[in-house]
Design an enzyme around this catalytic site. Sequence first.
Site, short mmCIF file in Angstrom:
data_model
loop_
_atom_site.label_atom_id
_atom_site.label_comp_id
_atom_site.label_asym_id
_atom_site.label_seq_id
_atom_site.Cartn_x
_atom_site.Cartn_y
_atom_site.Cartn_z
CB THR A 384 46.86 43.26 39.54
OG1 THR A 384 46.47 42.99 37.89
CG2 THR A 384 46.81 44.58 39.62
CG ASN A 404 46.16 42.00 31.77
OD1 ASN A 404 45.30 42.35 32.79
ND2 ASN A 404 45.68 41.57 30.49
CG ASP A 426 43.74 45.52 30.94
OD1 ASP A 426 42.99 44.60 30.82
OD2 ASP A 426 44.50 45.96 31.65
N GLY A 476 42.51 42.13 40.78
CA GLY A 476 41.20 41.44 40.41
C GLY A 476 40.58 41.87 39.19
O1 DON Z 1 44.67 46.94 34.57
C1 DON Z 1 43.71 46.40 34.78
O2 DON Z 1 42.49 46.72 35.07
C2 DON Z 1 44.09 44.91 34.86
N1 DON Z 1 45.40 44.49 33.95
C3 DON Z 1 44.21 44.41 36.14
C4 DON Z 1 44.46 42.91 36.19
C5 DON Z 1 44.23 42.20 37.44
O3 DON Z 1 43.97 42.98 38.40
C6 DON Z 1 44.78 40.82 37.41
N2 DON Z 1 44.56 40.24 38.82
N3 DON Z 1 44.09 39.63 39.41
#
Ligand code: DON
Length: 572
Positions: A384, A404, A426, A476
Amino acid sequence: MKKFFLFLLFSSLVFSCAVSEKNKSSSVSINPFQYSTQKTITCSNGAVVSAHPLASKVGVEILKMGGNAVDAAIATQLALAVVYPNAGNIGGGGFMVARLSDGKLIALDYREMAPGRAHRDMYLNEKGDPMHEKSQEGHLSSGVPGTVAGLFSSHQYAKLPFEKLIQPAIDLAENGFAITEREASSFNALQNDLKNYNTVTPALAKENWKKGDTLIQTDLANTLKRIRDKGQAGFYEGETARLIMEEMKRGNGIITLEDLKNYKAISREPHTFNYKGYKIVGMPMPSSGGLLLNQMMKMIEDRDIGKMGFLSPQAMQLMTEVERRAFADRARYMGDADFYKVPVAMLCSDKYLQERMFNYDPVKATPSSMIQPGKLAGYESEETTHLSVIDKDGNAVAVTTTLNDSYGSKTVVGGAGFFLNDEMDDFSIKPGVPNMYGAVGGEANAIKPGKRMLSSMTPTIVLKDNYPYLVVGTPGGTTIPTSVFQTIVDIIEFNMSTQDAVWKAKFHHQWLPDEIMIERAVPEATREALRKMGYTVKDRGPIGRTEVIKVLPDKKIEAVADVRGDDAAEGW
Ligand code: DON
């Protein structure tokens, strides 16, 4: 003659949009083949912090051209889609939280959406067991992308024409840019996945990338030009939609032309709350971020955490216990509120949060088995990227967007040059079965056609005396809300410098698994003290890549990029 060739070489190196696109010139002047990475800046007129130096530079150039923070955020996101392909995207989705100079607060939801043919058990085999490989990689893992709709929807608050904001991205894709060392190793690690999940060879497919190599993305440049020329329809309809459809057919995906055409970004009421005189503005459902942050901050508010000290066993213990309790509620109650009645007001009421801490013991761990989602009276039933932007007029924008996983589904839309997300993971693909971040869920976050999967993304603006004070966010996965929580506490409660708040160690607890994940820099004495209190302490790699902008009392702007990545702070 030699001079002429040198001149030609130089002019092709200095990236000036006027060269490639007459009349559509963005006139930003950045050298994408030679650039440095600046981690901090203090300035007066505006700043952009993002995951890539070129994207931050594009944002600041747009500010200098007379754009506001929203213009800069749009241009930065588009540039990230080119220079930071593992998370920057047009094939994913995201959220924007903004505070405009007139005081208006905005929360824009452009999260991906489950396709019309999606269904609750689509990632379970005949025995009812989860098939993570289907929800995490390849065509079936993708939700309907939201980013392009989000960019156009946010453009209503911008000042410059969209063509100007997208042109730097087009040029970076068309003429190329020099990749960083981190990118080279990330691209190298991706090669097998590219072979496994693609039928058309993507621009990134090449062995042995090295720092300084040029990445040219012609298909992506053409897609961006269609978006420039046809607006939102340049992505959701016509040629780009056709290419997405063909890709879906080749890989047995289920996104249809209708899904694409129906996608809409949604303006929502921001999730706001007060903390010791600050007003905190966050993202509402379908992100859990704003509500989790609210719960965690309110559970520490009357406990004088400031006195305990940064990374002291006492402070870490308290923060761990509130993180644990908030995440237990996430698993039970949170999901897309358009599809599931999320009891937001109850979950952040003072009375509820006080009761939630009734079994908190300041010298002992409360095992997660003793923490269930709270009881509500009358209630039934890593990759992300974040960017923070501010301008001289007090427009502040926090945007977190995502594919994601790193490079999302690993599938590039053949002929269109962009990665599709793997955001379907998710959702809770089966009650109690952890997703790739270990998050569990149930009915609230079950798959339904048209529903948006629950997110942890936490783009946040902290206001002081009704003026932006902090613009914060990070990637994260599930560590996002806890990193934002810790960064705000570090600044407000521990009086730490912005740089220390961003760069120093972070930790994370998410109820299940029952362990504190800790960055290596947490002192051994603290770990030992936590173990004695009954905690399982587990080392893990870097947590997040937090980008913070802080407004100083004289209205000077301080911007800090995380040292955990190529992230860069630019301003003027
Ligand atoms: O929307 C979310 O919570 C996740 N898809 C975020 C993914 C993410 O932060 C990956 N990064 N390191």
